[in-house]
Every structure is written in C-alpha cells, then in structure tokens.
Design a protein around this motif. Structure first.
Motif, PDB file in Angstrom:
ATOM      1  N   UNK B  96      29.235 -10.487  91.419  1.00 60.79           N
ATOM      2  CA  UNK B  96      27.886  -9.930  91.545  1.00 60.79           C
ATOM      3  C   UNK B  96      27.368 -10.122  92.973  1.00 60.79           C
ATOM      4  N   UNK B  99      29.185  -7.704  95.181  1.00 64.14           N
ATOM      5  CA  UNK B  99      28.639  -6.343  95.028  1.00 64.14           C
ATOM      6  C   UNK B  99      27.305  -6.221  95.762  1.00 64.14           C
ATOM      7  N   UNK B 100      26.512  -7.289  95.685  1.00 61.08           N
ATOM      8  CA  UNK B 100      25.213  -7.294  96.363  1.00 61.08           C
ATOM      9  C   UNK B 100      25.412  -7.201  97.876  1.00 61.08           C
ATOM     10  N   UNK B 102      27.868  -5.814  99.394  1.00 64.35           N
ATOM     11  CA  UNK B 102      28.314  -4.461  99.734  1.00 64.35           C
ATOM     12  C   UNK B 102      27.139  -3.491  99.669  1.00 64.35           C
ATOM     13  N   UNK B 103      26.329  -3.605  98.612  1.00 64.76           N
ATOM     14  CA  UNK B 103      25.208  -2.666  98.440  1.00 64.76           C
ATOM     15  C   UNK B 103      24.121  -2.889  99.476  1.00 64.76           C
ATOM     16  N   UNK B 104      24.003  -4.116  99.965  1.00 67.40           N
ATOM     17  CA  UNK B 104      22.985  -4.390 100.976  1.00 67.40           C
ATOM     18  C   UNK B 104      23.536  -4.261 102.384  1.00 67.40           C
ATOM     19  N   UNK B 144      29.909  -5.046  85.785  1.00 67.30           N
ATOM     20  CA  UNK B 144      29.150  -4.022  86.505  1.00 67.30           C
ATOM     21  C   UNK B 144      29.793  -3.676  87.847  1.00 67.30           C
ATOM     22  N   UNK B 146      31.551  -1.985  90.608  1.00 69.01           N
ATOM     23  CA  UNK B 146      31.960  -0.587  90.724  1.00 69.01           C
ATOM     24  C   UNK B 146      32.366  -0.189  92.140  1.00 69.01           C
TER      25      UNK B 146
END
Lengths: 178, 293
Positions: B96, B99-100, B102-104, B144, B146
């Motif tokens: 998680x 992923x955070x 990468x998304x940020x 989650x 992805x």
C-alpha cells in the motif's frame, strides 16, 4: 636497555627502507581536519579511460534524488486510498492546509512514557471555533460513555484531543474534501 | 551645596514626627519576602517523588527486576531468539505504501524500481550498520495493488509476488552486501567521494538458498525456471498471467542488474565524476579481471 633500543632502531630503519615513500617524507600531523591542506597531485598509477557518453549519463541521473517534493499524479481514482485536497474550499469558514508531502496534518503524539495518547490537528486557518463545533459531535459519538477532552489553541491554529483518533479525524476531514 | 542640604534636612525635621521604635523601617529593597512552595514537598521534588528511579528519572531497562534472576533468564533453554543480534533485518515496506509512493509521483513506475529509488524518496530508510539489508515488501494492500512495475526488493512472500505479477509487473529478490548498501543509501554522496563503484558480493551461505530459488524470484535463479514458476503461481492464485512479451514496456520490464552490479547501467569499478559529468573507467587488466562478473 640500550641494546633493545638499538635493536628497535635497526628494525625501524629497515622497514623505512622497505617503503621509500615513508622514509623520504616526514610525517605531518595537522592540528585539525579543517586547518590541514588539500591533498594535491595524488599519484594514479592505474590506467583509466575518461568517457562522456550521454546514454550512460542517463543512468547516473536516474540515481540522483529530486530536490523538491513532486506534485502528485492526477488520477480519477486513487487505489492507495490517498485523496488530493478539494478545490471547492473557498467558501468554508475554516481551512486545513495539507503538509509539504500532500498529507493531512493530523498527528498522534505519545507522551508520558507511552501511557498518554493525544491527537493533534495542525495547520488550521480561519474560524477554528467553528471547526471545533463541527468536529465535537462526531468525536462525542465515538467516545459515547466517556466525555470528550479537547483543547483549542487558537493562536497556533491547533486542536489537541485526548486519545488516538487519527484515522477517525482523517476520515472526517476526507469526507469534507480537506 | 552640602550645607544647603543639611539645612534642608534640619528644616524637614521640624515638621516630621519624632524618630522612634514605632516608626523605624528597614530601607526599601533590603528585605525580600520568602516565597511559599506549593504542594506536598513545596516544589522541591519537581513532581518526581522521593528516592530511586522515580526521582532520578533513570528508569530500568526492560525486563530488569532489581537484582532478581529476571523472568526472561529464569528458564534455561529458550532458543527461539538465538543469535537474534546477528540475524539480517529487512525493514518492512507495505504494498500500500509502495502504491502510494507511485501514485504520489515519488517513485517513477516507468523505470525499474530498486532499493536506490526507494531510498531516494526519503520516506524509507535503512541502516546497514544495524544489519538492515533492504526492503521487505509486505502484503498489506496486495488486493488493491494495480501498478505495473519492475521492482527489485530484498525479501518478498508468495502473496506479494502474486499481486505484482497479476498487475503485469515483474519482481526480483536481490541481495546486497554491506559495502554495496553503504553506496546505495545515498548514491549522490557516494559519487562525490570519488570512489570506484564496488562490486556486489555473493550472498552468505544461509541466504544463497533464498536468492537462488525461482519461487522466491531470486536474482541467482534460472530465468527459465522463473517463467515456469510465474505460470504455476498464476494457476495457484487463479489469475490470468499478463504476457510480458507483448507488453509495450517490454524493455523496461526485462531490465535486470548483473549479480555483481549495484546500479543500473553502471559497471562496478567505474568512478563517476558529477562535476565534469564524465565517467572514469579502469583499463588495467588486473582491475578488469577483478570487476568482471
């Protein structure tokens, strides 16, 4: 005693002759690192090649860290659960700014050698008393039989709440687009 | 002047009351009243009690029973934690969190992710001198996850590997020795030292089994066996394995380091000069033999 000294001296001169560089240059002891002179003309005896290849330099640049915190990606849905701050916050009586890392400024402070837990909301701007009034019923509902202990620091723009309610408050703020 | 003041004083005496014991007072400022301390000890204990660790604020270490044979030593044979001070540590990073990152935009998923890029975010730290050997990617948030990534970590479990491969990514587990990790924790600072990039050592005997295991996606495992195991894992977890060969990012997903290499694209033995933006490469035969993989 004297014989030992001459023996040692003989050994020292021998070893120094074995390392001619040590024998030729006297030992220098600078008083500190800062006052010592720069090292110049280090003898490099190995063969080497100096290259300037932009393709290879790309790999070096990949390893250098960025100097500022980048802007987050703009995605329709964030699978990680993080949400950006809303744009429609101008008409609100109060505002809670995000941190430089784009996170909500809600922190858990553990005091008294791990026995006391306090939740602190920081970076509150505008009408802090209105925020307290809005937040109070939500937290009172969570604590039900116990009563809520909450402190408002208007000057510093902080609210301190007794107990660990970090996730609850982050959820509450997220619901309101902060 | 002096006589004038004396005269003035005498004049005043005429009108002032007579000096006697009843109106004598100490001169102002010569006496200060004592403050009365509040509380049981008048504030002299500063709230810390009397005697012992309470007063001196030197609390005992955990498990110490003031001279008793402590509980944790009372039973002679408890081998679970034998050699715990020598074991390798892998500080956790959850999927998680990854992923955070990468998304940020803290991590660039369009390039291979390794320990250097994770450390460069400044949000994950390791201390190699405390026997911390890199990332343990944990399965929190595996459901989650992805992002399609080519990631290299130091420790991963089966659900983590499955989650990354289901999303179309690739995972490798790789070992780095202490000297390599010291170069990796701050690559910029390492280059500024003007030291040749060290060659990566082989894992110690107790770790070699893990890093040569295709089910763990070890970097020393046979690539063909790894692709077999990818299919096995996909069938076990019940997802369709995305085909990397047909992926537009095929080149990125297949980028790997040499077992002797620390940084992508940079050979051990090279010296990087950040000021002149040049790379110095050794040409001595002996050095070339030493740094060869």
């Amino acid at each position: 005693m004297a014989s030992i000294r001459t023996y040692l001296q003989r050994i020292i001169t021998k070893t120094c002759f074995m390392h001619p560089r040590v024998y030729n240059s006297p030992q220098i002891r600078n008083s500190s690192f800062h006052s010592s002179k720069f090292l110049v003309d280090v003898e490099v005896n190995t063969k080497y090649e100096t290259t300037k290849n932009p393709e290879e330099w790309k790999y070096v640049e990949r390893l250098l860290p960025v100097t500022t915190v980048p802007e987050p990606k703009k995605l329709p849905v964030y699978a990680s659960g993080w949400k950006p701050q809303g744009d429609d916050l101008k008409d609100r009586p109060y505002f809670i700014a995000r941190t430089r890392n784009h996170m909500m400024p809600v922190y858990l402070e553990i005091r008294q050698r791990g026995t006391a837990r306090h939740t602190i909301i920081k970076k509150i701007q505008g009408d802090i008393w209105q925020l307290e009034k809005d937040l109070r019923p939500f937290l009172e509902d969570l604590l039900k039989p116990k009563n809520l202990r909450l402190q408002v620091n208007e000057f510093a723009g902080k609210i301190c709440i007794n107990g660990d309610h970090v996730n609850a408050i982050k959820y509450w703020l997220g619901e309101r687009n902060f | 002047m002096g006589s004038n003041t004396a005269e003035k004083a005498l004049q005043m005496l005429k009108f002032l009351p007579r000096v006697c014991l009843a109106n004598l007072k100490p001169s102002p400022g010569s006496r200060t009243s004592k403050k009365r301390g509040r509380g049981q000890h008048g504030g002299d204990k500063h709230g810390a009690g009397n005697k012992g660790s309470g007063q001196r604020q030197n609390y005992m270490r955990l498990g110490y029973e003031t001279g008793n044979n402590p509980f944790y030593l009372r039973f002679p044979h408890e081998p679970y934690y034998q050699g715990h001070h020598l074991r390798r540590e892998y500080p956790p990073l959850s999927m998680l969190d990854l992923l955070k990152l990468i998304e940020m935009n803290r991590l660039d998923a369009s390039k291979p992710i390794d320990l250097v890029s994770i450390l460069n975010t400044g949000l994950y730290k390791i201390f190699p001198d405390q026997r911390q050997y890199g990332v343990n990617l944990t399965d929190e948030g595996a459901d989650v996850f992805n992002a399609k990534v080519n990631i290299e970590v130091q420790w991963a479990t089966e659900p983590v590997i499955a989650a990354i491969e289901r999303a179309g990514g690739v995972i490798t587990t790789a070992y780095y020795d202490q000297h390599s990790l010291q170069a990796m924790i701050n690559a910029k600072k390492f280059f500024e030292r003007g030291v040749p990039i060290p060659r990566r050592m082989m894992p110690p005997p107790d770790a070699i089994e893990y890093y040569a295991d295709p089910t763990k996606r070890g970097y020393l495992a046979d690539p063909e066996k790894i692709s077999e195991e990818r299919l096995v894992l996909a069938q076990k977890y019940g997802y369709e394995l995305p085909q990397i060969e047909k992926d537009p990012e095929y080149e990125m997903l297949t980028e790997r380091k040499d077992p002797r290499q620390i940084f992508y694209g940079l050979h051990p033995g090279w010296v990087v000069n950040l000021k002149d933006k040049v790379i110095l490469k050794p040409q001595d035969e002996e050095l070339e033999r030493y740094y060869a993989s």
